[in-house]
Design a protein around this motif. Structure first.
Motif, PDB file in Angstrom:
ATOM      1  N   ILE A  29       0.709  -1.486   0.169  1.00 27.77           N
ATOM      2  CA  ILE A  29       0.010  -0.028  -0.208  1.00 27.77           C
ATOM      3  C   ILE A  29       0.762   1.344   0.198  1.00 27.77           C
ATOM      4  O   ILE A  29       0.085   2.098  -0.973  1.00 27.77           O
ATOM      5  CB  ILE A  29      -0.879  -0.168   1.054  1.00 27.77           C
ATOM      6  CG1 ILE A  29      -2.043  -1.361   1.298  1.00 27.77           C
ATOM      7  CG2 ILE A  29      -1.677   1.151   1.268  1.00 27.77           C
ATOM      8  CD1 ILE A  29      -2.975  -0.767  -0.041  1.00 27.77           C
ATOM      9  N   GLY A  30       1.829   1.463   0.739  1.00 24.28           N
ATOM     10  CA  GLY A  30       2.843   2.430   1.178  1.00 24.28           C
ATOM     11  C   GLY A  30       3.703   2.808  -0.241  1.00 24.28           C
ATOM     12  O   GLY A  30       3.719   3.750  -0.750  1.00 24.28           O
ATOM     13  N   LEU A  31       4.123   1.659  -0.986  1.00 20.84           N
ATOM     14  CA  LEU A  31       4.616   1.386  -2.531  1.00 20.84           C
ATOM     15  C   LEU A  31       4.095   2.581  -3.506  1.00 20.84           C
ATOM     16  O   LEU A  31       4.365   2.930  -3.967  1.00 20.84           O
ATOM     17  CB  LEU A  31       5.358   0.505  -2.927  1.00 20.84           C
ATOM     18  CG  LEU A  31       6.395  -0.010  -2.031  1.00 20.84           C
ATOM     19  CD1 LEU A  31       6.616  -1.536  -2.759  1.00 20.84           C
ATOM     20  CD2 LEU A  31       7.497   1.055  -2.852  1.00 20.84           C
ATOM     21  N   VAL A  32       2.754   1.818  -3.127  1.00 20.05           N
ATOM     22  CA  VAL A  32       1.198   2.450  -3.960  1.00 20.05           C
ATOM     23  C   VAL A  32       1.230   3.453  -4.440  1.00 20.05           C
ATOM     24  O   VAL A  32       0.966   4.380  -5.361  1.00 20.05           O
ATOM     25  CB  VAL A  32       0.180   1.402  -4.565  1.00 20.05           C
ATOM     26  CG1 VAL A  32      -1.210   1.681  -5.026  1.00 20.05           C
ATOM     27  CG2 VAL A  32       0.258   0.088  -4.616  1.00 20.05           C
ATOM     28  N   LEU A  33       1.208   4.531  -3.083  1.00 20.03           N
ATOM     29  CA  LEU A  33      -0.007   5.505  -2.520  1.00 20.03           C
ATOM     30  C   LEU A  33       1.985   6.629  -2.725  1.00 20.03           C
ATOM     31  O   LEU A  33       1.492   7.030  -3.390  1.00 20.03           O
ATOM     32  CB  LEU A  33       0.621   5.745  -0.747  1.00 20.03           C
ATOM     33  CG  LEU A  33      -0.451   5.070  -0.485  1.00 20.03           C
ATOM     34  CD1 LEU A  33      -0.679   5.282   0.997  1.00 20.03           C
ATOM     35  CD2 LEU A  33      -2.192   5.439  -0.878  1.00 20.03           C
ATOM     36  N   ILE A  34       3.489   5.753  -2.986  1.00 18.33           N
ATOM     37  CA  ILE A  34       4.097   6.932  -2.798  1.00 18.33           C
ATOM     38  C   ILE A  34       3.933   6.914  -4.729  1.00 18.33           C
ATOM     39  O   ILE A  34       4.195   8.197  -5.414  1.00 18.33           O
ATOM     40  CB  ILE A  34       5.505   6.216  -3.116  1.00 18.33           C
ATOM     41  CG1 ILE A  34       5.547   6.601  -1.118  1.00 18.33           C
ATOM     42  CG2 ILE A  34       6.884   6.488  -3.667  1.00 18.33           C
ATOM     43  CD1 ILE A  34       6.693   5.465  -0.640  1.00 18.33           C
ATOM     44  N   VAL A  35       3.877   5.765  -5.310  1.00 14.99           N
ATOM     45  CA  VAL A  35       4.053   6.090  -7.621  1.00 14.99           C
ATOM     46  C   VAL A  35       2.335   7.184  -7.575  1.00 14.99           C
ATOM     47  O   VAL A  35       2.726   7.876  -8.352  1.00 14.99           O
ATOM     48  CB  VAL A  35       2.734   4.674  -7.495  1.00 14.99           C
ATOM     49  CG1 VAL A  35       2.373   4.812  -9.195  1.00 14.99           C
ATOM     50  CG2 VAL A  35       4.186   3.529  -7.650  1.00 14.99           C
ATOM     51  N   LEU A  36       1.381   6.651  -6.724  1.00 15.56           N
ATOM     52  CA  LEU A  36       0.300   7.287  -6.890  1.00 15.56           C
ATOM     53  C   LEU A  36       1.141   9.613  -6.891  1.00 15.56           C
ATOM     54  O   LEU A  36       0.291   9.504  -7.380  1.00 15.56           O
ATOM     55  CB  LEU A  36      -0.864   7.341  -5.675  1.00 15.56           C
ATOM     56  CG  LEU A  36      -1.240   5.596  -6.745  1.00 15.56           C
ATOM     57  CD1 LEU A  36      -2.342   5.798  -5.746  1.00 15.56           C
ATOM     58  CD2 LEU A  36      -1.819   6.072  -8.212  1.00 15.56           C
ATOM     59  N   MET A  37       1.258   9.663  -5.792  1.00 14.45           N
ATOM     60  CA  MET A  37       1.848  10.980  -5.571  1.00 14.45           C
ATOM     61  C   MET A  37       2.718  11.436  -5.845  1.00 14.45           C
ATOM     62  O   MET A  37       2.569  12.753  -6.602  1.00 14.45           O
ATOM     63  CB  MET A  37       2.042  10.810  -4.153  1.00 14.45           C
ATOM     64  CG  MET A  37       1.386  11.187  -2.906  1.00 14.45           C
ATOM     65  SD  MET A  37       1.957  10.804  -1.445  1.00 14.45           S
ATOM     66  CE  MET A  37       2.434  11.829  -0.994  1.00 14.45           C
ATOM     67  N   SER A  38       4.092  10.224  -7.268  1.00 16.37           N
ATOM     68  CA  SER A  38       4.766  10.799  -7.637  1.00 16.37           C
ATOM     69  C   SER A  38       4.051  11.284  -9.161  1.00 16.37           C
ATOM     70  O   SER A  38       4.212  11.940  -9.860  1.00 16.37           O
ATOM     71  CB  SER A  38       5.541   9.840  -8.253  1.00 16.37           C
ATOM     72  OG  SER A  38       6.281   9.114  -6.698  1.00 16.37           O
ATOM     73  N   ALA A  39       3.026  10.040  -9.065  1.00 14.81           N
ATOM     74  CA  ALA A  39       2.368  10.461 -10.861  1.00 14.81           C
ATOM     75  C   ALA A  39       1.630  11.444 -10.183  1.00 14.81           C
ATOM     76  O   ALA A  39       1.110  12.271 -11.657  1.00 14.81           O
ATOM     77  CB  ALA A  39       1.133   9.193 -11.023  1.00 14.81           C
ATOM     78  N   ALA A  40       0.617  12.041  -9.730  1.00 11.31           N
ATOM     79  CA  ALA A  40       0.135  12.918  -9.189  1.00 11.31           C
ATOM     80  C   ALA A  40       1.319  14.793  -9.478  1.00 11.31           C
ATOM     81  O   ALA A  40       0.672  15.162 -10.199  1.00 11.31           O
ATOM     82  CB  ALA A  40      -0.536  13.311  -7.645  1.00 11.31           C
TER      83      ALA A  40
END
Lengths: 209, 201
Positions: A29-40
């Protein structure tokens, strides 16, 4: 007290590995969040860059349109410059023949006068001169005046290759304005040719405006 | 279905999670990076274009600022080397010059313009009579006229009695036959300022 685990090995293994799922889930979940935030974040950057690009293009277009409005002035000045260059070519190296004629007249010996003077940019200079001749041939020194004329002409910077074409005894009609009577005078008549060269002094100082 | 050991199931789960994370990154982040790179290059190009357009604008602004001066130079140049033979102006200028310098203008014979590459020349034969000093002044003044002239040839001789009587000049006058060239540049465009090369008098 002695504790003995009587559970089978498979159960023990399952219990031990099931404990890891929690961490795997949290990390995922943390990595996914990081990916999503980076994408944003990247999306925002992309938008900013897009805006920047649009602004730069708008500015370039604005300058280009303003520049186009002034295009006519550039064309006119360019046409003027081109025309000026052609005019410069046409009028370059003009020889001031009047000045050369005056200089020739100034260096002539006092006892010499001209019947004719021709100046040509290409052919050079020719003139027909006269100098008085004594009727007493024993005292005649007139040809020295011819030589003096050649020496003086040679001293002019615009005149080179001075050559005596011919000199001979003759008579010249001296005209008196008051009485309107022409009296023959004994003279030495001579013709001279020379080349004229372009020097800074002989070129017209006037340039294309 | 084949049953997996708890350890293998954990490894499989981790692998699936990793694939999901990497897949998400590939789908969401990588394209953005690519677009960002493309946009940065485009921004650089657009900025360069903008700078070039700005410089060109400044340059053209300079042309505009000099427009009045350029027009004045145009007029002078068109007087000096007009786009037509403009014989009336030439004749008037020669007549004025002869009058000013004190010589008599006896003859003017223009020939048809001849091409000399990018420009044309109008050969003109002139004959003037005057004193030696006035004639020399006239010749020197010919080099300073508004119309650009070139003296190609001249023959100076003594004016005969008949000529002197006809022109009522002083004794000892000289008769000068001149070959001069006036120049013209045929215009390819019609944007010369209005009134250029108009006769001054």
């Amino acid at each position: 007290m002695l504790r003995i685990n009587l559970l089978p090995r498979e159960v023990l293994d399952r219990q031990r590995f099931e404990g890891w799922y929690r961490y795997v889930f949290i990390i995922s979940i943390g990595l996914v969040l990081i990916v999503l935030m980076s994408a944003a974040g990247l999306y925002v950057l992309v938008q900013q860059k897009s805006d920047e690009l649009q602004n730069a293009r708008d500015l370039a277009q604005q300058y280009a349109e303003q520049g186009k409005a002034f295009d006519v002035f550039e064309k006119k000045e360019k046409e003027f410059t081109d025309r000026q260059a052609i005019a410069q070519t046409a009028l370059s190296d003009r020889m001031n023949l009047g000045k050369i004629a005056e200089e020739v007249s100034l260096v002539l010996p006092d006892e010499v006068w001209l019947d004719s003077l021709s100046l040509d940019e290409k052919a050079g200079l020719t003139f027909g001169g006269n100098t008085p001749r004594s009727r007493n041939e024993g005292m005649n020194q007139s040809y020295k005046s011819v030589a003096k004329t050649l020496v003086r002409l040679n001293a002019l910077p615009e005149v080179t290759d001075v050559w005596l074409s011919n000199a001979q005894n003759g008579s010249w009609g001296s005209w008196d304005a008051a009485s309107n009577i022409t009296t023959p005078t004994t003279v030495v008549q001579f013709t001279t040719a020379a080349k004229i060269v372009k020097t800074p002094e002989s070129l017209s100082a006037q340039s294309v405006k | 279905m084949m049953s997996l050991s708890p350890r293998d199931r954990l490894i499989l789960t981790i692998a699936i999670a990793a694939v999901v994370v990497v897949g998400l990154a590939a789908l969401l982040i990588y394209p953005q990076f690519q677009e960002l790179g493309t946009l940065s290059a485009s921004v650089s190009d657009a900025t360069a274009q903008s700078q070039a357009a700005k410089l060109q604008l400044a340059e053209r602004q300079g042309f505009k600022d000099r427009a009045v001066e350029t027009d004045a130079k145009w007029l002078r140049l068109m007087n000096q080397v007009p786009d037509t033979p403009d014989l009336p102006s030439l004749i008037i200028e020669l007549q004025d010059l002869a009058f000013t310098e004190g010589v008599q203008l006896v003859a003017i014979t223009p020939a048809l313009p001849a091409s000399e590459g990018s420009f044309e020349s109008v050969p003109v034969s002139l004959e003037v009579i005057g004193s030696w000093g006035d004639t020399v002044d006239f010749l020197e003044a010919l080099m300073k006229t508004d119309r650009g002239l070139r003296i190609t040839k001249m023959n100076i001789g003594i004016a005969n009695d008949a000529t002197r009587i006809n022109t009522s000049l002083k004794p000892y006058s000289v008769d000068t036959a001149l070959s001069i060239k006036a120049y013209m540049i045929p215009s390819t465009t019609a944007n010369a300022p209005a009134g250029a090369a108009a006769p001054k008098n």
